[in-house]
Write an enzyme that holds these catalytic residues in place. Sequence first.
Site, PDB file in Angstrom:
ATOM      1  CB  CYS A 175      41.802  -1.737   4.872  1.00  0.00           C
ATOM      2  SG  CYS A 175      39.997  -1.703   4.849  1.00  0.00           S
ATOM      3  CG  HIS A 218      42.749  -2.036   0.725  1.00  0.00           C
ATOM      4  ND1 HIS A 218      42.079  -3.236   0.854  1.00  0.00           N
ATOM      5  CD2 HIS A 218      41.934  -1.088   1.276  1.00  0.00           C
ATOM      6  CE1 HIS A 218      40.922  -3.024   1.449  1.00  0.00           C
ATOM      7  NE2 HIS A 218      40.810  -1.737   1.717  1.00  0.00           N
ATOM      8  CG  ASN A 263      37.134  -3.172   1.252  1.00  0.00           C
ATOM      9  OD1 ASN A 263      38.035  -3.960   1.497  1.00  0.00           O
ATOM     10  ND2 ASN A 263      37.062  -1.969   1.810  1.00  0.00           N
TER      11      ASN A 263
END
Length: 351
Positions: free
Chosen positions: A116, A278, A308
Site C-alpha cells: 500500500c 491511500h 483498495n
Amino acid sequence: MLHSKIAGIGYYVPEKVVTNHDLMKVMDTTDEWIQERSGIKERRYGKKGIETPTTMAAEAAKIACKRAEILPEDIDFIVFATLSPDYYFPGCGVLLQRELGISHKEMGALDIRNQCSGFIYSLSVADQFIKSGMYKNILVVGSEMHSMGLDFTTRGRNVAVLFGDGAGAVILQPTKEDNKGILTTHLHSDGTYAEELALISPGSHGGYHLGAEQFGFPDTEYGEIFVYENLLENKTYYPNMNGQLVFKTAVTKFPEVIMEALNKTGLTVADIDMLVPHQANLRIAQFVQRALKLPDEKVFNNIMKYGNTTAASIPIALCEAWEAGKIKEGDLVCLAAFGSGFTWGSALIRW
C-alpha cells in the site's frame, strides 16, 4: 538546485464493474455490511488472460507520457510498485519496458514491493534520482490486479470485498523552480507485526517465522518449501489481515507522517490544498480527516467506486482529483499511505 515535478499523470481501470451485490452471490455478505465497514460500493476487475498489472500500467503510462509531452522512448528509468506482479520474477518493470515498445533502450527498471505504501516509496526513490541529475524522465507506476488472487468464498470475505484492480502512473522530471514539485518525502517501517497483513505462501520461509508445524511441509531432502502438496489445503496462498490492528495502527501513523512532512517544510495543516490518502478504507480516511480538522473539499477519496488498489490507489486518486480540477497549479498536495509490513510514508508536493 534540482527539484522533481510531476510533468504528466494518468490512470487506467478495467471496464468490468463488480458491485457489492455481485459479491453477495458468491459469499455470505451484504452491501450494508461492506459499506459500513469500508465505504466501498463497487470495484473493477481485469479480464483474465487479457489484462495484467503490466498491461494496465502501460495504459496509464501512455496517458502520463502524453500529458508530459514526451514519447515512451524518452523515458530513462522505470520504477514499478506492485504486490501482484505478472510473475514472481522477473519484475514488472522490465515487462512494462517491453510493453511500451522501448526494450531496445538499455534503461534501468526498479521494482518496489511495499504494498500500500509502494507508490510513496517509489516516488521518493525517483525523487532522489532526479535531484542527483542522474535521470530526466522517470516513469513511476503503481499497478495491481488483486482479483486474480482473492478468496471469493465466505471464508475470505473480510479481505476479498476490499480490493480492486487498476493502475496509475506519473512522469517525474527535473525543475529548477524554487518551491515547486516534491518538497519532501518521509518513509517508515516496523516489521513487528509483518504477518498481520500478509500473503504467507508461496515463499521460501520454510515456517521460520511462524513455526513449520502448521504448514505441513513434506520431509524431503531438497525443495518442497516454496510450493508443496499441502499448500492447497492450508490456504496460505490467500492474503491474511488482522483488520482491527491495521485500522488502529493506520489511524495513528497517518496523521504522524503527515505532520512530519509539514513540520519539515515549516508548513501547517491549513496550508494543505488537497490531501490524497491511500484508499485503504474510507473510515480510516475520515478518521484522519477529523484528526487534522480538514474540510471535505480538501480531502479526495474514490475508494467507494474502486476499492483498495494498494500501490495504484494514490496515483489513481491523484489523477482523478487533478482531472476534476480539484488540484491546480501552485496547490500544496499531501500524499500519505499505510500498509503491509507495516510500512507508511508521506509526500508533500507543490503542484
